[in-house]
Scaffold this motif. Structure first.
Motif, PDB file in Angstrom:
ATOM      1  N   ILE A  56      -2.668   2.427 -45.796  1.00 34.30           N
ATOM      2  CA  ILE A  56      -2.647   3.881 -46.020  1.00 34.30           C
ATOM      3  C   ILE A  56      -3.377   4.214 -47.307  1.00 34.30           C
ATOM      4  O   ILE A  56      -4.225   5.091 -47.354  1.00 34.30           O
ATOM      5  N   VAL A  57      -3.038   3.445 -48.354  1.00 42.20           N
ATOM      6  CA  VAL A  57      -3.638   3.730 -49.659  1.00 42.20           C
ATOM      7  C   VAL A  57      -5.142   3.472 -49.637  1.00 42.20           C
ATOM      8  O   VAL A  57      -5.942   4.321 -50.009  1.00 42.20           O
ATOM      9  N   SER A  58      -5.523   2.298 -49.152  1.00 44.68           N
ATOM     10  CA  SER A  58      -6.942   1.946 -49.266  1.00 44.68           C
ATOM     11  C   SER A  58      -7.806   2.704 -48.257  1.00 44.68           C
ATOM     12  O   SER A  58      -8.913   3.116 -48.558  1.00 44.68           O
ATOM     13  N   ARG A  59      -7.284   2.960 -47.052  1.00 48.21           N
ATOM     14  CA  ARG A  59      -8.124   3.596 -46.024  1.00 48.21           C
ATOM     15  C   ARG A  59      -8.093   5.115 -46.113  1.00 48.21           C
ATOM     16  O   ARG A  59      -9.086   5.777 -45.889  1.00 48.21           O
ATOM     17  N   HIS A  60      -6.915   5.657 -46.416  1.00 49.08           N
ATOM     18  CA  HIS A  60      -6.777   7.112 -46.304  1.00 49.08           C
ATOM     19  C   HIS A  60      -6.650   7.839 -47.639  1.00 49.08           C
ATOM     20  O   HIS A  60      -7.282   8.863 -47.836  1.00 49.08           O
ATOM     21  N   ALA A  61      -5.835   7.310 -48.528  1.00 47.31           N
ATOM     22  CA  ALA A  61      -5.512   8.079 -49.744  1.00 47.31           C
ATOM     23  C   ALA A  61      -6.567   7.931 -50.836  1.00 47.31           C
ATOM     24  O   ALA A  61      -6.915   8.885 -51.518  1.00 47.31           O
ATOM     25  N   LEU A  62      -7.091   6.722 -50.988  1.00 44.21           N
ATOM     26  CA  LEU A  62      -7.918   6.417 -52.156  1.00 44.21           C
ATOM     27  C   LEU A  62      -9.107   7.359 -52.298  1.00 44.21           C
ATOM     28  O   LEU A  62      -9.374   7.885 -53.379  1.00 44.21           O
ATOM     29  N   LYS A  63      -9.797   7.598 -51.201  1.00 38.13           N
ATOM     30  CA  LYS A  63     -11.013   8.382 -51.264  1.00 38.13           C
ATOM     31  C   LYS A  63     -10.743   9.775 -51.815  1.00 38.13           C
ATOM     32  O   LYS A  63     -11.454  10.274 -52.689  1.00 38.13           O
ATOM     33  N   ASN A  64      -9.705  10.388 -51.332  1.00 40.46           N
ATOM     34  CA  ASN A  64      -9.396  11.736 -51.809  1.00 40.46           C
ATOM     35  C   ASN A  64      -8.843  11.732 -53.225  1.00 40.46           C
ATOM     36  O   ASN A  64      -8.994  12.694 -53.962  1.00 40.46           O
ATOM     37  N   THR A  65      -8.207  10.622 -53.562  1.00 35.74           N
ATOM     38  CA  THR A  65      -7.672  10.521 -54.921  1.00 35.74           C
ATOM     39  C   THR A  65      -8.793  10.461 -55.952  1.00 35.74           C
ATOM     40  O   THR A  65      -8.661  10.963 -57.055  1.00 35.74           O
ATOM     41  N   MET A  66      -9.905   9.829 -55.574  1.00 37.26           N
ATOM     42  CA  MET A  66     -10.927   9.489 -56.557  1.00 37.26           C
ATOM     43  C   MET A  66     -11.695  10.679 -57.120  1.00 37.26           C
ATOM     44  O   MET A  66     -12.311  10.588 -58.176  1.00 37.26           O
ATOM     45  N   LEU A  67     -11.683  11.804 -56.420  1.00 35.22           N
ATOM     46  CA  LEU A  67     -12.508  12.929 -56.871  1.00 35.22           C
ATOM     47  C   LEU A  67     -12.220  13.348 -58.320  1.00 35.22           C
ATOM     48  O   LEU A  67     -13.104  13.310 -59.167  1.00 35.22           O
ATOM     49  N   PRO A  68     -10.987  13.723 -58.637  1.00 35.46           N
ATOM     50  CA  PRO A  68     -10.708  14.078 -60.045  1.00 35.46           C
ATOM     51  C   PRO A  68     -10.867  12.881 -60.977  1.00 35.46           C
ATOM     52  O   PRO A  68     -11.266  13.047 -62.138  1.00 35.46           O
ATOM     53  N   VAL A  69     -10.585  11.680 -60.479  1.00 35.26           N
ATOM     54  CA  VAL A  69     -10.687  10.489 -61.325  1.00 35.26           C
ATOM     55  C   VAL A  69     -12.130  10.297 -61.789  1.00 35.26           C
ATOM     56  O   VAL A  69     -12.396  10.019 -62.964  1.00 35.26           O
ATOM     57  N   ILE A  70     -13.053  10.491 -60.853  1.00 36.36           N
ATOM     58  CA  ILE A  70     -14.462  10.290 -61.203  1.00 36.36           C
ATOM     59  C   ILE A  70     -14.921  11.314 -62.223  1.00 36.36           C
ATOM     60  O   ILE A  70     -15.692  11.015 -63.136  1.00 36.36           O
ATOM     61  N   THR A  71     -14.400  12.542 -62.101  1.00 36.72           N
ATOM     62  CA  THR A  71     -14.745  13.546 -63.107  1.00 36.72           C
ATOM     63  C   THR A  71     -14.322  13.066 -64.488  1.00 36.72           C
ATOM     64  O   THR A  71     -15.078  13.129 -65.453  1.00 36.72           O
ATOM     65  N   VAL A  72     -13.110  12.561 -64.575  1.00 37.86           N
ATOM     66  CA  VAL A  72     -12.601  12.087 -65.864  1.00 37.86           C
ATOM     67  C   VAL A  72     -13.442  10.926 -66.375  1.00 37.86           C
ATOM     68  O   VAL A  72     -13.812  10.869 -67.545  1.00 37.86           O
TER      69      VAL A  72
END
Lengths: 313, 545
Positions: free
Chosen positions: A225-241
């Motif tokens: 769940i984390v690697s296939r589904h959640a991670l991608k959407n999580t990364m957006l704000p992370v990449i900004t930071v």
């Protein structure tokens, strides 16, 4: 393609604006240029200078000419001949000085970034998955320390532990990976904490979404769940930071460089500002801003990959 | 779907490769070839990577932790002090004894022929590191180079022309009478170098001197300078086979580097750490005085400071020995006049003002400053006796010293607000006159003669006399003394100047600057040279395990 050209155009414009701003700001800050060049703080000479010496230096570097003329002659040289000047203090081409210092800066900022991403993201995810469990609390307290401890203190502490007590790495030096580890650790601590906090929050938010609940209901294992589904959407704000952190890593390492005698661009920039070595200041700012712009360009490109709804044009 | 993490992985790979490529690239010396291409210079001739050699000093090699980053090895245009005093590559025509009296260096003798003409005789057994003999031709070359490129030294030398009499004799004509000429030739920037230090385009390549050590390599990127023994040194045996100099600007790091055995010799660890480090087995710390003083400038154009009684009271309020002991940890000493009592020209009858609050009270009360409103700060005509005190942080003793002095002056009823500023702001404030007190550290023996300092500090139009001190007696004494070439006559006049300044306190001399030498016990033969700017490496130094 059109977007890329437009983007490149803006980058050039930004660089020009930054150069102009740096140039005029440097002339606004207190202290006579010729005087400070003569006293050049690089080797700790604060002793007096005479009028005769002042006029000789002013003459040599054309410091009495009107500011706009000085600026345009610099621009002209830079554009026509790719020559961004010669250091007043070192008497060497600025490009040469940058070529000496940039590799060290890129190494330090690069490794710090890698540490920040690897440690920050993985700890952030871990913390989110363990929400409100004891390990989550411990990690959050540690992050709080990470953001609040001053870099120089962390650096000295690291030397004390890893060099003096454990004898794992040397105190100073440059050139090998073991020399790089402590400065990069000290420099990245702040970024690790920042990335981790954003990752945790963002991951928690994502995990609360409908589609994750659906995936859970399907009976998918957590790691999938984390690697296939959640991670991608999580990364957006992370990449900004991460993008913003890059800026502070490139320019904000002065104290770390001083402690570890690291031959990077940060200390060169600060020394040059206090010695009013204008061409070098210009060169350093130009280099740092260019790198920063490139990172941001890259971050923007990543956005479109991560979230196809974002399109530039 | 299969490459959802693709962008992130790419980012990681790029950054990692960046880091690894640059790391491995820089430790090899091939990199230096590329660097040389950028500037067309070939300074980096080192074959082995000096930064790889850690301390521990095998093969009679000394690793030295320098206090400033090593940015340049150009003796004329960069850092003459480093090349001459710390790396011992170059030597000057004139040497100095511990009391700052002059002694022969590369010149065996000098003589003043008439008011403006000097004759220098050179040693005839000196060879440069390139194997050529040092002749009057080379000395002429060096001095002309210095005059044209180094404004500071040129203005002290005042050379009009140089005439080569024979291979080992030179005649130097000065523009005006200049008794300090031999003294200036002790200054490291005037050290003699071979013309082969420059390439055919006149660009500096590397320092080719006559000293006990010769350049092996200077890595401009790692800023590590390596010198090796000069077997043909005219002065005799040289102690070390090799010396590796690394700039470590942070005092804490220097302390940890010698504790960790990475350097064998360093200077100025944090003053507060000297006793702890001295107690460590195998390391010893020695404290010396260097030709530099901490002095407090007073802006005499501001009304209360115009009053000599206020200035004397301030001097009596300051506890110099307390500062030397508890702020400087005895790396330094209470001072009376501008010159170290060990200097041959110093006025030795002056003793440091010792703290005497009663006397300060008497003087201030006599001057009309009394605390009428009971707030602890004296006042007169409704104006409180308050000053701002600015200083800078480049020398670590200054900010804590400013705080200590502020506290001591408050005891005498003088309010002080301290500010630590950047050099540029300080220059501006001093220029504009918007300041009261300024604490700084000044070198007092750029050249071994009192003229330079006394002129700059106390003459009405002196370069460093921003304070606005003016005393016709002082002006005439200095002007007279500058023309006297008989040294004891000359010093007598200068002593008088010192005595007047001591009484009038136009600036308050607080303490002599100190230097802490930190070295491993196996480093033998080191002799501190009190005339050096920070410290000087002597040829007798060697490793004995």
């Amino acid at each position: 393609m059109k977007y890329l050209l437009k983007r490149a155009g803006f980058m050039v414009l930004t660089l020009f604006a930054v150069c102009a701003l740096t140039f005029f700001l440097m002339n606004i800050i207190p202290g006579g240029t010729a005087e400070l060049i003569l006293k050049h703080t690089l080797v700790g000479l604060e002793d007096s200078v005479t009028e005769e010496q002042l006029s000789q230096i002013s003459g040599r570097y054309n410091l009495d000419a009107p500011l706009y003329l000085q600026f345009f002659s610099w621009i002209k040289e830079a554009l026509l001949r790719g020559d961004i000047g010669t250091s007043y203090v070192f008497k060497k081409p600025v490009l040469y000085l940058l070529a000496l210092r940039l590799p060290a800066t890129i190494q330090l900022a690069g490794l710090s970034m890698v540490i920040a991403i690897l440690a920050g993201v993985s700890l952030g995810i871990y913390s989110a998955l363990r929400e409100n469990k004891i390990s989550d609390h411990i990690l959050r307290i540690v992050t709080l320390f990470g953001v609040s401890m001053p870099g120089f203190w962390v650096a000295l502490l690291l030397i004390l532990i890893f060099s003096l007590k454990l004898k794992l790495v040397p105190v100073t030096g440059y050139g090998s990976l073991e020399n790089l580890l402590l400065p990069a650790a000290a420099l990245s601590l702040h970024s690790v904490a920042a990335v981790m906090r954003v990752t945790r929050t963002s991951m928690l938010e994502t995990l609360g979404q409908e589609y994750i609940r659906f995936a859970k209901a399907k009976g998918l294992p957590l790691w999938k769940i984390v690697s296939r589904h959640a991670l991608k959407n999580t990364m957006l704000p992370v990449i900004t930071v991460i993008g913003f952190q890059m800026g502070s890593l490139l320019g904000g390492s002065v104290v770390i460089e001083k402690i570890f005698a690291w031959p990077g661009i940060g200390s060169l920039l600060v020394d040059s500002i206090s010695a009013r070595d204008l061409p070098v200041v210009q060169g350093c700012v130009l280099a740092i801003v260019t790198m920063f712009l490139l990172v941001h360009f890259f971050v923007d490109m990543l956005y479109t990959h991560l979230d196809p709804r974002i399109r530039y044009g | 779907m299969k490459n959802k993490n693709f962008p992130l992985i790419i980012l990681l790979i790029i950054l990692l490769t960046c880091a690894i490529l640059t790391t491995s690239g820089c430790s090899s010396t091939e990199e230096s070839g590329a660097k040389d291409a950028v500037s067309g210079m070939e300074v980096n001739s080192g074959s082995d990577d000096a930064s790889q050699i850690e301390g521990g000093s095998e093969n009679n090699t000394l690793v030295l932790g320098e206090m400033w980053n090593i940015e340049s090895i150009d003796p004329i245009n960069g850092d003459g002090t480093l090349v001459c005093e710390k790396a011992a590559i170059t030597e000057t025509l004139v040497g100095a004894n511990d009391d700052f009296s002059l002694k022969p260096g590369l010149a065996t003798s000098w003589e003043q022929l008439d008011e403006n003409t000097w004759e220098f005789k050179l040693r005839n057994n000196v060879t440069f590191h390139d194997g050529s003999k040092m002749t009057a031709e080379d000395v002429n070359f060096t001095l002309e180079k210095v005059i044209s490129e180094n404004a500071k030294v040129a203005s002290m030398l005042k050379i009009d022309s140089i005439e080569i009499v024979d291979n080992y004799t030179l005649k130097i004509k000065t523009k005006e009478i200049n008794p300090i000429l031999p003294g200036v030739l002790h200054y490291p920037d005037t050290a003699i170098i071979s013309p082969s230090s420059y390439n055919e385009n006149g660009e500096f390549v590397k320092p080719v001197g006559t000293g006990p050590y010769k350049l092996e390599s200077f890595d401009e990127q790692t800023r590590v300078l390596t010198v090796v023994k000069n077997d043909n040194w005219w002065g005799g045996e040289v102690g070390l086979d090799k010396m590796i100099l690394k700039g470590i600007p942070d005092p804490n790091t220097r302390a940890m580097a010698i504790e960790n055995g990475e350097v064998d010799f360093t200077v100025d660890v944090p003053y507060s750490e000297t006793d702890r480090i001295d107690a460590i087995d195998g390391i010893n710390v020695e404290k010396y005085k260097t030709p530099r003083v901490y002095k407090l400038d007073l802006n005499l154009k501001h009304e209360p400071l115009e009053d000599v009684r206020v200035r004397q009271a301030m001097s009596y309020a300051i506890d110099r020995s307390d500062i030397a002991e508890n702020v400087l940890y005895n790396v330094g000493e209470a001072a009376a006049g501008p010159f170290l009592p060990t200097m041959v020209w110093a006025n030795k009858s002056l003793k440091p003002y010792s703290q005497d609050l009663e006397k300060a009270d008497e003087l201030l009360t006599a001057a009309g400053w009394v605390d009428t409103d009971g707030d602890g700060i004296r006042d007169k005509d409704g104006q409180p006796l308050k000053f701002n005190l600015m200083t800078y942080s480049a020398r670590p003793g200054l900010p804590p010293m400013a705080e200590a002095m502020a506290a001591q002056l408050r005891e005498a009823g003088i309010g002080i607000e301290t500010e630590v500023l950047e050099m540029g702001s300080i220059d501006d404030r001093r220029e504009s006159g918007d300041w009261d007190l300024y604490l700084a550290a000044y070198n007092i023996a750029m050249v071994p003669d009192p003229e330079y300092i006394l002129t700059n500090w106390y003459m009405t139009n002196g370069t460093d006399n921003n304070a606005g001190y003016s005393n016709p007696k002082v002006d005439s004494l200095i002007t007279e003394a500058r023309k006297i070439t008989n040294m004891s006559e000359r010093y007598k006049k200068f002593n008088e100047v010192e005595a007047i300044a001591y009484d009038e306190q136009p600036m308050i001399i607080v303490a002599y600057y100190g230097c802490a030498i930190v070295k491993k016990d196996y480093v033998k033969g080191y002799v501190f040279d009190p005339t050096a700017h920070d410290y000087r490496i002597n040829a007798d130094m060697h490793i004995e395990k």
